[in-house]
Scaffold this motif. Structure first.
Motif, short mmCIF file in Angstrom:
data_model
loop_
_atom_site.label_atom_id
_atom_site.label_comp_id
_atom_site.label_asym_id
_atom_site.label_seq_id
_atom_site.Cartn_x
_atom_site.Cartn_y
_atom_site.Cartn_z
N ALA A 40 23.75 83.32 -27.76
CA ALA A 40 23.76 82.00 -28.38
C ALA A 40 23.91 80.90 -27.32
CB ALA A 40 24.89 81.89 -29.41
N ALA A 41 24.79 81.14 -26.36
CA ALA A 41 25.01 80.16 -25.30
C ALA A 41 23.78 79.97 -24.43
CB ALA A 41 26.20 80.57 -24.44
N SER A 42 22.96 81.00 -24.30
CA SER A 42 21.76 80.84 -23.49
C SER A 42 20.62 80.20 -24.29
CB SER A 42 21.31 82.19 -22.91
OG SER A 42 20.87 83.06 -23.91
N PHE A 43 20.57 80.43 -25.60
CA PHE A 43 19.52 79.83 -26.42
C PHE A 43 19.75 78.34 -26.68
CE2 PHE A 43 18.06 84.07 -27.98
CZ PHE A 43 16.70 83.87 -27.82
N ALA A 44 21.01 77.91 -26.83
CA ALA A 44 21.30 76.53 -27.19
C ALA A 44 20.77 75.53 -26.17
CB ALA A 44 22.80 76.35 -27.42
N PRO A 45 21.04 75.69 -24.86
CA PRO A 45 20.47 74.72 -23.92
C PRO A 45 18.95 74.85 -23.82
CG PRO A 45 21.79 76.34 -22.74
CD PRO A 45 21.97 76.60 -24.19
N ALA A 46 18.43 76.04 -24.04
CA ALA A 46 16.97 76.22 -24.01
C ALA A 46 16.33 75.42 -25.13
CB ALA A 46 16.62 77.70 -24.12
N ALA A 47 16.98 75.38 -26.29
CA ALA A 47 16.45 74.58 -27.41
C ALA A 47 16.40 73.11 -27.04
CB ALA A 47 17.30 74.79 -28.66
N GLN A 48 17.44 72.63 -26.38
CA GLN A 48 17.45 71.23 -25.95
C GLN A 48 16.35 70.96 -24.93
OE1 GLN A 48 19.12 68.68 -27.17
NE2 GLN A 48 18.11 67.31 -25.74
N LEU A 49 16.14 71.90 -24.02
CA LEU A 49 15.09 71.72 -23.01
C LEU A 49 13.71 71.68 -23.66
CD1 LEU A 49 16.41 74.03 -20.15
CD2 LEU A 49 16.33 71.52 -20.19
N HIS A 50 13.52 72.39 -24.75
CA HIS A 50 12.24 72.32 -25.47
C HIS A 50 12.12 71.01 -26.24
CE1 HIS A 50 10.43 76.27 -24.83
NE2 HIS A 50 11.65 76.79 -24.93
N ALA A 51 13.23 70.56 -26.82
CA ALA A 51 13.20 69.37 -27.67
C ALA A 51 12.96 68.09 -26.88
CB ALA A 51 14.50 69.25 -28.46
N GLU A 52 13.53 67.99 -25.68
CA GLU A 52 13.42 66.75 -24.90
C GLU A 52 11.98 66.31 -24.67
OE1 GLU A 52 15.84 67.24 -21.43
OE2 GLU A 52 17.69 67.01 -22.58
N PRO A 53 11.06 67.20 -24.24
CA PRO A 53 9.69 66.75 -24.05
C PRO A 53 8.86 66.76 -25.34
CG PRO A 53 9.89 68.99 -23.26
CD PRO A 53 11.27 68.54 -23.69
N GLY A 54 9.47 67.07 -26.46
CA GLY A 54 8.76 67.05 -27.73
C GLY A 54 8.14 68.37 -28.14
N ASP A 55 8.56 69.46 -27.53
CA ASP A 55 8.06 70.79 -27.89
C ASP A 55 8.83 71.28 -29.12
OD1 ASP A 55 7.13 73.38 -28.11
OD2 ASP A 55 8.05 74.08 -26.24
N VAL A 56 8.43 70.77 -30.29
CA VAL A 56 9.13 71.09 -31.52
C VAL A 56 9.03 72.58 -31.86
CG1 VAL A 56 9.26 70.60 -34.01
CG2 VAL A 56 8.95 68.74 -32.38
N PRO A 57 7.85 73.21 -31.76
CA PRO A 57 7.80 74.65 -32.05
C PRO A 57 8.72 75.47 -31.14
CG PRO A 57 5.58 73.75 -32.02
CD PRO A 57 6.49 72.68 -31.51
N GLY A 58 8.76 75.12 -29.86
CA GLY A 58 9.65 75.83 -28.94
C GLY A 58 11.11 75.61 -29.27
N ALA A 59 11.46 74.38 -29.65
CA ALA A 59 12.83 74.07 -30.03
C ALA A 59 13.22 74.84 -31.29
CB ALA A 59 13.00 72.57 -30.25
N ARG A 60 12.30 74.90 -32.26
CA ARG A 60 12.59 75.63 -33.50
C ARG A 60 12.81 77.12 -33.21
NH1 ARG A 60 8.15 72.42 -36.65
NH2 ARG A 60 9.47 70.88 -37.67
N GLU A 61 11.98 77.68 -32.37
CA GLU A 61 12.09 79.11 -32.06
C GLU A 61 13.43 79.42 -31.38
OE1 GLU A 61 9.88 82.50 -29.37
OE2 GLU A 61 8.73 80.76 -30.03
N THR A 62 13.79 78.61 -30.39
CA THR A 62 15.04 78.89 -29.68
C THR A 62 16.26 78.57 -30.54
OG1 THR A 62 14.82 76.76 -28.54
CG2 THR A 62 14.13 78.72 -27.33
N LEU A 63 16.16 77.56 -31.40
CA LEU A 63 17.26 77.28 -32.34
C LEU A 63 17.45 78.45 -33.30
CD1 LEU A 63 16.76 73.52 -33.22
CD2 LEU A 63 18.75 74.54 -32.10
N GLY A 64 16.33 79.03 -33.74
CA GLY A 64 16.42 80.20 -34.61
C GLY A 64 17.15 81.35 -33.92
N GLY A 65 16.84 81.57 -32.65
CA GLY A 65 17.53 82.62 -31.89
C GLY A 65 19.01 82.33 -31.75
#
Length: 93
Positions: A35-60
């Motif tokens: 969980a701790a590794s997925f949470a910052p990854a979700a933010q890194l996807h969200a910042e540039p607007g990669d919504v599908p990537g953010a959704r996937e990592t948030l799901g994880g």
């Protein structure tokens, strides 16, 4: 940092092959690292607007958090702080 957490989790010793007993504390710890590794990854996807990537990592991250809570509850049951069967909590989705 996320990769270091993953490497640390992978270094947790596996139970001996003849051990039938599960280790809820080890399982919860591993899920917390995931969980701790997925949470910052979700933010890194969200910042540039990669919504599908953010959704996937948030799901994880969310799945791992459910595993953390289940593991913590199982550990409480194992040490006598809680009653119940871990398979009944939380209710299956």
């Amino acid at each position: 940092m996320a990769k270091r957490l993953e490497r640390t989790a992978m270094q947790v010793p596996e139970p001996e092959p003849d051990e039938d007993e599960e280790s809820p504390g080890r399982d919860a710890s591993f899920a917390a690292v995931i969980a701790a590794s997925f949470a910052p990854a979700a933010q890194l996807h969200a910042e540039p607007g990669d919504v599908p990537g953010a959704r996937e990592t948030l799901g994880g991250a969310e799945e791992a958090m459910v595993d953390v809570l289940r593991g913590m509850h199982a550990l409480r049951v194992a040490i006598g702080d809680a009653r119940g069967n871990i398979e009944e909590w939380p209710a299956p989705r």
